[in-house]
Design an enzyme around this catalytic site. Structure first.
Site, short mmCIF file in Angstrom:
data_model
loop_
_atom_site.label_atom_id
_atom_site.label_comp_id
_atom_site.label_asym_id
_atom_site.label_seq_id
_atom_site.Cartn_x
_atom_site.Cartn_y
_atom_site.Cartn_z
N HIS A 206 0.82 -1.21 0.00
CA HIS A 206 0.00 0.00 0.00
C HIS A 206 0.85 1.27 0.00
O HIS A 206 0.34 2.37 -0.14
CB HIS A 206 -0.96 0.01 1.20
CG HIS A 206 -0.30 0.25 2.52
ND1 HIS A 206 0.04 -0.76 3.39
CD2 HIS A 206 0.09 1.40 3.13
CE1 HIS A 206 0.60 -0.25 4.48
NE2 HIS A 206 0.64 1.06 4.35
N ASP A 234 -0.36 -7.40 0.86
CA ASP A 234 0.21 -6.09 1.17
C ASP A 234 1.73 -6.17 1.16
O ASP A 234 2.39 -6.05 2.18
CB ASP A 234 -0.29 -5.57 2.52
CG ASP A 234 -0.05 -4.07 2.69
OD1 ASP A 234 0.49 -3.45 1.76
OD2 ASP A 234 -0.39 -3.52 3.75
N GLY A 315 3.88 5.82 8.98
CA GLY A 315 5.29 5.93 8.64
C GLY A 315 6.05 4.65 8.92
O GLY A 315 7.12 4.41 8.36
N SER A 317 4.83 1.78 8.11
CA SER A 317 4.40 0.83 7.09
C SER A 317 5.57 0.22 6.34
O SER A 317 6.50 0.92 5.92
CB SER A 317 3.48 1.52 6.08
OG SER A 317 2.18 1.59 6.56
N SER A 332 1.75 -3.74 8.01
CA SER A 332 0.65 -3.39 7.13
C SER A 332 -0.18 -2.25 7.70
O SER A 332 -0.24 -1.16 7.14
CB SER A 332 -0.24 -4.61 6.88
OG SER A 332 -1.39 -4.27 6.12
#
Length: 361
Positions: A206, A234, A315, A317, A332
């Site tokens: 993402h 993801d 941030g 992620s 995720s």
């Protein structure tokens, strides 16, 4: 009567295989020390060995198995079974077992029902082998008619499900490892990998789309995202700009040191894990569920995730989830923050590596 004889015969075969598998599990931990396989004891079973053992036991016990989880305090793998014969088979092999009510088939049917009848943004569900139930969590955005419908579905599912609320909001952590930048957004590098003999890294899908260019915080171009998968999965792959890129197989611990990563491994419920991300840096916790489904809203539903009680924030992620020297997951999303705590979900690294034909280090 015939059914009893078949069950007993299957359990006896299972018991013999369990002995061998437990030896194999210990071999994973001790391969560099000796060719001898030590006798299984709770304090010699690591979380990573337990994960491999749990997978093998599930296949061996077949319909008699109902999941497993790792007790990190006693360093023991607890195996859920459905009858006394399977219980005795595990115990005779030196393992811990308990008889539970719900089979894996029943729990998976519950998950399918939730997917068909409760696909509401702000909801998540995962199998929790410690309670032998599917835990359904609704974040603070689920209310009114949607909450009423969800509770009705949960009620109809009976003893296979447990309902919880989250004070936060489930969302992808758009905006850790080291920070990586693209198109004004920030994510975190997950793990450096090798694909077709060239260096690359994996992060959350993402975070960006195929063709996007990713940079270091100092502005240096790192490489191009060649593939991105979200929703559903993801994860994403970024190929380094040059084959000579310095891409160590390590995770930033944000204390001037790094943790060397030597392999990828599957998660186990109860496993102690550590997360590194560019916003909140390093935090620890445990795996609380597997094969989780999360509805982030706007049609963004991701399945097959690892659920944990490790905190994270925007941030983080794509950042690294690891246990010891093993890569476990990519950050995720989730709810909460690192002040109040929360629930965070991770894409299993093993799946990303398989899809991309890549390997750690």
């Amino acid at each position: 009567m015939e059914h009893r004889r078949v069950t007993k015969r299957r359990a006896t075969v299972a018991g013999a295989a369990i002995v061998a598998l437990m030896g194999a599990g210990i071999t994973l931990q001790s391969a560099n020390a000796s060719d001898d396989v030590p006798e299984f004891t709770p304090d010699t079973l690591s979380a990573l060995a337990a994960g491999k053992l749990a997978s093998d036991l599930s296949a061996d016990l077949g319909s008699d198995a109902a999941g497993a989880y790792y007790d990190a305090d006693s360093r023991t793998l607890v195996v859920n079974v459905l009858d006394k014969a399977a219980l005795e088979a595990v115990q005779e092999a030196g393992g811990e077992a308990r008889i539970v009510q719900n089979s894996l088939t029943e729990l998976n049917n519950t998950r399918e029902t939730l997917a068909d009848e409760a696909t509401t943004p702000g909801t998540a569900w995962a199998v929790d082998p410690t309670t032998n139930k599917v835990v359904v969590t609704a974040d603070r955005t689920v209310d009114g008619a949607e909450l009423t419908k969800l509770k009705e579905v949960v009620k109809d599912l009976g003893s296979t499900v447990e309902f919880k609320r989250s004070n936060g909001e489930f969302k992808p952590f758009v905006a850790g490892g080291d920070a990586i930048l693209a198109n004004g957004g920030r994510c975190s590098l997950g793990f450096n990998v090798i694909k077709n003999g060239a260096p690359a890294f994996i992060t959350a899908g993402h975070c960006g789309s195929a063709g996007s260019t990713w940079r270091h915080t100092r502005g240096k171009v790192l490489g191009t995202m060649t593939n991105s998968q979200f929703p559903g999965n993801d994860f994403a792959l970024v190929q380094y700009r040059t084959r000579k890129a310095v891409a160590p197989s390590a995770v930033n611990l944000y204390n001037g040191t790094t943790r060397r990563i030597t392999r990828a491994a599957a998660a186990t419920v109860g496993m102690r894990v550590t997360r590194s991300g560019s916003t909140t840096q390093v935090h620890k916790g445990r795996v609380t569920g597997l094969n989780a489904t999360v509805n982030y809203g706007n049609g963004d539903v991701v399945t097959g995730l690892i659920q944990t009680n490790v905190c994270a924030e925007p941030g983080d992620s794509g950042g690294s989830l690891f246990s010891g020297n093993a890569a476990i997951g990519l950050t995720s999303g989730g709810s909460g923050n690192c002040t109040s705590g929360g629930t965070t979900f991770f894409q299993p690294v093993t799946e990303a590596l398989k899809v991309y034909g890549a390997k750690i280090g």
